[in-house]
Design a protein around this motif. Structure first.
Motif, PDB file in Angstrom:
ATOM      1  N   LEU A  32       0.824  -1.210   0.000  1.00 15.68           N
ATOM      2  CA  LEU A  32       0.000   0.000   0.000  1.00 15.68           C
ATOM      3  C   LEU A  32       0.857   1.258   0.000  1.00 15.68           C
ATOM      4  CD1 LEU A  32      -2.689  -1.134   2.595  1.00 15.68           C
ATOM      5  CD2 LEU A  32      -3.014  -0.890   0.126  1.00 15.68           C
ATOM      6  N   THR A  58      -6.872   4.808   1.492  1.00 14.04           N
ATOM      7  CA  THR A  58      -5.682   4.243   0.851  1.00 14.04           C
ATOM      8  C   THR A  58      -4.842   3.374   1.785  1.00 14.04           C
ATOM      9  OG1 THR A  58      -4.366   6.220   1.367  1.00 14.04           O
ATOM     10  CG2 THR A  58      -5.511   6.181  -0.768  1.00 14.04           C
ATOM     11  N   TYR A  59      -5.024   3.512   3.093  1.00 12.18           N
ATOM     12  CA  TYR A  59      -4.162   2.781   4.025  1.00 12.18           C
ATOM     13  C   TYR A  59      -4.933   2.238   5.229  1.00 12.18           C
ATOM     14  CZ  TYR A  59       0.259   1.714   6.458  1.00 12.18           C
ATOM     15  OH  TYR A  59       1.302   1.077   7.075  1.00 12.18           O
ATOM     16  N   ARG A  87      -8.060   1.809   5.923  1.00  9.12           N
ATOM     17  CA  ARG A  87      -9.146   0.881   5.637  1.00  9.12           C
ATOM     18  C   ARG A  87      -8.636  -0.402   4.996  1.00  9.12           C
ATOM     19  NH1 ARG A  87     -13.189   4.007   2.346  1.00  9.12           N
ATOM     20  NH2 ARG A  87     -13.446   5.136   4.306  1.00  9.12           N
ATOM     21  N   GLU A  88      -7.605  -0.278   4.181  1.00  6.09           N
ATOM     22  CA  GLU A  88      -7.126  -1.419   3.409  1.00  6.09           C
ATOM     23  C   GLU A  88      -6.331  -2.420   4.248  1.00  6.09           C
ATOM     24  OE1 GLU A  88      -7.421  -2.400   0.037  1.00  6.09           O
ATOM     25  OE2 GLU A  88      -9.131  -1.056   0.257  1.00  6.09           O
ATOM     26  N   ARG A 133      -7.727  -6.410   4.318  1.00  6.94           N
ATOM     27  CA  ARG A 133      -6.927  -7.390   3.596  1.00  6.94           C
ATOM     28  C   ARG A 133      -6.360  -8.448   4.547  1.00  6.94           C
ATOM     29  NH1 ARG A 133      -3.241  -4.143  -0.744  1.00  6.94           N
ATOM     30  NH2 ARG A 133      -2.317  -6.224  -0.891  1.00  6.94           N
ATOM     31  N   GLU A 158      -8.591 -12.398  -1.456  1.00  2.79           N
ATOM     32  CA  GLU A 158      -8.369 -10.998  -1.111  1.00  2.79           C
ATOM     33  C   GLU A 158      -9.146 -10.056  -2.024  1.00  2.79           C
ATOM     34  OE1 GLU A 158      -4.362  -8.475  -0.353  1.00  2.79           O
ATOM     35  OE2 GLU A 158      -4.402 -10.521   0.434  1.00  2.79           O
ATOM     36  N   ALA A 165     -12.285  -8.217  -0.804  1.00  2.00           N
ATOM     37  CA  ALA A 165     -12.201  -7.132   0.172  1.00  2.00           C
ATOM     38  C   ALA A 165     -13.262  -6.050  -0.030  1.00  2.00           C
ATOM     39  CB  ALA A 165     -10.799  -6.521   0.168  1.00  2.00           C
TER      40      ALA A 165
END
Length: 395
Positions: A121, A135-136, A138-139, A143, A153, A156
């Motif tokens: 990420l 971008t970070y 939540r991901e 994942r 994955e 997601a």
């Protein structure tokens, strides 16, 4: 008992609930919250004590159970098999079975996955300014939850959509639209996981779903509905809380101008605990009284609900010196962000590990990043997380 009048839908309160908490803690830490129609407990010592008190629980008392509306049938079916809503002996049995699959060794084995996801990420962040929430923050957790469960994955986005719809049921001001969306998400989520469990029965792998299938204690195993409910809880509770804590943590570290030492291997664990105390993701958790309970100047009657104010407990000056100051180096004192007692958060070890790795990786990659805009919290209560976190990656 004093009466507190504060709408949980008031935007000013949602953006800064800590000002109200400070006033209540100076006045009387046990008050009747008119807008919730229940007693609310704000002080750290009493919140911790009540979280561990077996006379309080999450399960609705039998005489208060009501028929479930048809438009919430699927959502209720998952809730009935959720550890979060159960009490002993059912809770004891189910938690013991889940813990046989969700071991500390399994959590620690995810470290390389967490590091790889964070690196991937961060490598994509090429622009001068980015919003870290999508971008970070939540991901990373979604994942990792996908990898933990063993689902693909690329699922997601769907997992996020289902989780967000279902978790909205617990916020103040829920309505019929929110309820119907949550019920649809519950139906789709249960159908997907049910099919995936069937696949893993015939094709076992080294993932949590396979281990949940094989988990056994004293000759008992989880039923299909219990497996589905457990997986849904792990996603919804674990993902939602970690997103908010990670976002709140980055905001706090930048606003406080925190020393890089706080992110070192020696101090990162303490820094994460201080973030959880200072700006936790969940501010209110309710319990039912199964007996009359003495709260000092008042008695909580049997059958009543009580609001345990987790967010306020972390800012109690009786428990923390200068509680409104963020200080990763302060002397340790238990916080209530993960709850306590029977319902202590099952995913706490994973959340802590994700937070430690994600923060270290982020600040190592962009040590000079700064806030590009004033962060704003989502206009919901009693969850407490940012709607966006725009960061200038290089000054």
């Amino acid at each position: 008992m004093k009466t507190l009048r504060q709408s949980p839908l008031d935007p000013g309160f949602v953006q800064d609930p800590y000002a109200l908490y400070a006033r209540v803690l100076r006045d009387d830490p046990v008050q009747f919250w008119h807008d919730y129609d229940m007693v609310a407990v704000f002080g750290a010592a009493r919140v911790q004590s009540l979280l561990k008190d077996r006379r309080l629980g999450r399960a609705v008392p039998a005489d208060q159970c009501r028929p479930v509306p048809a438009h919430l049938a699927a959502f209720d079916a998952l809730e009935r098999h959720s550890l979060l809503e159960m009490e002993p002996p059912g809770h004891t049995r189910l938690r013991a079975l889940v813990l046989r699959a969700f071991t500390s060794r399994r959590v620690q084995s995810l470290r390389p996955d967490i590091e790889a996801v964070c690196d991937d990420l961060l490598a994509r962040m090429q622009h001068d300014t980015t919003d870290l929430i999508p971008t970070y923050c939540r991901e990373v957790p979604v994942r990792i939850i996908a990898r933990l469960l063993g689902v693909p994955e690329d699922m997601a986005p769907e997992l996020l959509r289902w989780s967000n719809a279902m978790v909205a049921m617990y916020q103040a001001g829920r309505n019929r639209t929110i309820e119907e969306a949550a019920n649809r998400a519950a139906t789709e989520f249960a159908d997907y996981l049910g099919g995936y469990i069937d696949v893993r029965r015939s094709d076992p792998r080294d993932d949590l779903i396979t281990h949940i299938i094989s988990a056994e204690s004293e000759g008992e195993r989880l039923s299909r509905d219990e497996m589905i409910g457990t997986c849904v809880l792990l996603l919804n509770a674990g993902h939602e809380a970690t997103v908010h804590t990670l976002g709140n943590g980055v905001k706090t570290l930048l606003e406080a101008g925190t020393s890089p030492i706080a992110l070192s291997d020696a101090w990162i664990a303490a820094t994460v605990e201080e973030i959880l105390r200072y700006d936790p993701p969940l501010h209110l958790f309710t319990r039912y009284a199964y007996d009359d309970i003495d709260l000092g100047d008042t008695v909580l009657p049997k059958g009543a609900q009580v609001a345990l104010m987790l967010g306020a407990a972390g800012r109690d000056p009786a428990a923390f010196e200068a509680p409104d100051r963020f200080d990763p180096f302060r002397a340790r004192h238990p916080h209530a962000a993960f709850g306590a007692g029977l319902h202590f958060c099952l995913g706490a070890p994973l959340a802590r590990l994700e937070m430690q790795i994600a923060l270290q990786k982020l600040f190592a990659r962009f040590p000079d990043m700064q806030l590009a805009e004033t962060p704003r919290y989502n206009d919901i209560y009693h969850f407490h997380g940012l709607t966006q976190l725009k960061i200038a990656l290089t000054p």
